[in-house]
Scaffold this active site. Sequence first.
Site, PDB file in Angstrom:
ATOM      1  N   ASN A 107       0.799  -1.166   0.085  1.00 17.93           N
ATOM      2  CA  ASN A 107       0.036  -0.041  -0.070  1.00 17.93           C
ATOM      3  C   ASN A 107       0.728   1.375  -0.174  1.00 17.93           C
ATOM      4  OD1 ASN A 107      -2.505   1.799   0.966  1.00 17.93           O
ATOM      5  ND2 ASN A 107      -1.069   1.799   2.575  1.00 17.93           N
ATOM      6  N   TYR A 171       3.007   9.342 -11.434  1.00 19.72           N
ATOM      7  CA  TYR A 171       1.802   8.644 -10.777  1.00 19.72           C
ATOM      8  C   TYR A 171       1.044   7.713 -11.436  1.00 19.72           C
ATOM      9  CZ  TYR A 171      -1.505   7.359  -7.014  1.00 19.72           C
ATOM     10  OH  TYR A 171      -2.401   6.973  -6.159  1.00 19.72           O
TER      11      TYR A 171
HETATM   12  P1  NAD Z   1      -1.062   8.567   2.491  1.00 18.35           P
HETATM   13  O1  NAD Z   1      -0.220   9.663   2.116  1.00 18.35           O
HETATM   14  O2  NAD Z   1      -1.863   8.644   3.695  1.00 18.35           O
HETATM   15  O3  NAD Z   1      -0.389   7.003   2.976  1.00 18.35           O
HETATM   16  C1  NAD Z   1       0.869   6.691   2.242  1.00 18.35           C
HETATM   17  C2  NAD Z   1       1.513   5.761   3.202  1.00 18.35           C
HETATM   18  O4  NAD Z   1       2.734   5.378   2.539  1.00 18.35           O
HETATM   19  C3  NAD Z   1       2.187   6.668   4.419  1.00 18.35           C
HETATM   20  O5  NAD Z   1       2.029   5.789   5.451  1.00 18.35           O
HETATM   21  C4  NAD Z   1       3.446   6.798   4.028  1.00 18.35           C
HETATM   22  O6  NAD Z   1       4.299   6.923   5.101  1.00 18.35           O
HETATM   23  C5  NAD Z   1       3.820   5.536   3.426  1.00 18.35           C
HETATM   24  N1  NAD Z   1       5.207   5.608   2.541  1.00 18.35           N
HETATM   25  C6  NAD Z   1       5.355   6.607   1.310  1.00 18.35           C
HETATM   26  N2  NAD Z   1       6.502   6.317   1.097  1.00 18.35           N
HETATM   27  C7  NAD Z   1       7.132   5.207   1.762  1.00 18.35           C
HETATM   28  C8  NAD Z   1       8.165   4.609   1.615  1.00 18.35           C
HETATM   29  N3  NAD Z   1       9.243   4.906   0.664  1.00 18.35           N
HETATM   30  N4  NAD Z   1       8.465   3.241   2.465  1.00 18.35           N
HETATM   31  C9  NAD Z   1       7.505   2.979   3.460  1.00 18.35           C
HETATM   32  N5  NAD Z   1       6.381   3.629   3.341  1.00 18.35           N
HETATM   33  C10 NAD Z   1       6.052   4.883   2.653  1.00 18.35           C
HETATM   34  O7  NAD Z   1      -1.923   8.158   1.330  1.00 18.35           O
HETATM   35  P2  NAD Z   1      -3.115   7.093   1.038  1.00 18.35           P
HETATM   36  O8  NAD Z   1      -4.236   7.771   0.116  1.00 18.35           O
HETATM   37  O9  NAD Z   1      -3.691   6.479   2.143  1.00 18.35           O
HETATM   38  O10 NAD Z   1      -2.454   6.076   0.091  1.00 18.35           O
HETATM   39  C11 NAD Z   1      -2.070   4.687   0.165  1.00 18.35           C
HETATM   40  C12 NAD Z   1      -2.366   3.959  -1.060  1.00 18.35           C
HETATM   41  O11 NAD Z   1      -3.493   4.174  -1.902  1.00 18.35           O
HETATM   42  C13 NAD Z   1      -1.124   4.607  -1.887  1.00 18.35           C
HETATM   43  O12 NAD Z   1      -0.505   3.834  -2.916  1.00 18.35           O
HETATM   44  C14 NAD Z   1      -2.078   5.766  -3.303  1.00 18.35           C
HETATM   45  O13 NAD Z   1      -1.300   5.504  -4.332  1.00 18.35           O
HETATM   46  C15 NAD Z   1      -3.230   4.477  -3.214  1.00 18.35           C
HETATM   47  N6  NAD Z   1      -4.312   5.366  -3.491  1.00 18.35           N
HETATM   48  C16 NAD Z   1      -5.054   6.184  -2.795  1.00 18.35           C
HETATM   49  C17 NAD Z   1      -6.069   6.849  -3.265  1.00 18.35           C
HETATM   50  C18 NAD Z   1      -6.693   7.969  -2.643  1.00 18.35           C
HETATM   51  O14 NAD Z   1      -7.769   8.484  -3.258  1.00 18.35           O
HETATM   52  N7  NAD Z   1      -6.162   8.324  -1.391  1.00 18.35           N
HETATM   53  C19 NAD Z   1      -6.514   6.537  -4.545  1.00 18.35           C
HETATM   54  C20 NAD Z   1      -6.145   5.549  -5.124  1.00 18.35           C
HETATM   55  C21 NAD Z   1      -4.900   4.733  -4.669  1.00 18.35           C
END
Ligand code: NAD
Length: 265
Positions: A107, A171
């Site tokens: 994730n 992205y």
């Molecule tokens: P968020 O920024 O709250 O969470 C991202 C997490 O990834 C955080 O815990 C951060 O510390 C961790 N992270 C980032 N770089 C890292 C690294 N190098 N090593 C270890 N951990 C790392 O964002 P989110 O929205 O919860 O995103 C979670 C996932 O869901 C992501 O892959 C994102 O692309 C995907 N996503 C999110 C959405 C949305 O609308 N929020 C939509 C589609 C996909």
Amino acid sequence: MTSAPSAPPDPTGSVLDLFRLDGRVALVTGASSGLGSGFARTLAEAGADVALAARRADVLEHTAAAIRQSGRRAMAIPMDVCDPGACEVAADRTVGQFGRLDILINNAGISAVAPALHQDVAEFRRVIDVNLVGAYQMATACVRVMSRGGSIVNIASVMGLVRSLLPQAAYSASKAGLIGLTRDLAHQWTTRRGFRVNALAPGFVETEMTADLSPEWLDRFLRVGAVPRTASQREIDAAMLFLAAPASSYITAATLAVDGGMSGH
Ligand code: NAD
């Protein structure tokens, strides 16, 4: 409970049992905030013990403590998915502490919004490194030690399936790449090793990652789909649990879009 994707579930049991993860162990990356923190709590709610991995130790420990209070075992592992050695240590520590590893939720992710002609190539590489190479490194680290019948769920995005209406080349490429990676790893590992590999492609969920996006863009973006609102954490949790659990034992190499119909036109 099924032990391998090739074994169908017990036909006499309740279908709801197929969503239980009692006795299973899950590792969630990016578990310090947003979707990842919710995924860790959901897996614990379904009965799994959970290792939480991300960069911020203090926030990770907060979620781990909440899971322990709910009666499941939980461990915080501060690490960076870009470091291959750290990925192996995370997998090994999970097995060392909980005795097995059944589920990986890939994730961890970052985003970047920038017109291609103005984007620094280092920023482009960083997004690919975390979102795609990081997921690959975690997957390869985990399959060394995973139990047969295990499930890997790669958190992709609707941006890997449709255009974003924002300049997000890195992205979008990383998430489209993750969908391709999912398909390939599934064909390498499901028959030979008994691990299913699937991708989940969420639409828009309000988290730290999306906090800076403008309401005007969001309004236009949501109208691409058939459900003109953002997704709730619970809606994404439910789909993640389905892919992680024996409920989806006949599903591998698939991408499940949970996007209110955005990619369905
Ligand atoms: P968020 O920024 O709250 O969470 C991202 C997490 O990834 C955080 O815990 C951060 O510390 C961790 N992270 C980032 N770089 C890292 C690294 N190098 N090593 C270890 N951990 C790392 O964002 P989110 O929205 O919860 O995103 C979670 C996932 O869901 C992501 O892959 C994102 O692309 C995907 N996503 C999110 C959405 C949305 O609308 N929020 C939509 C589609 C996909």
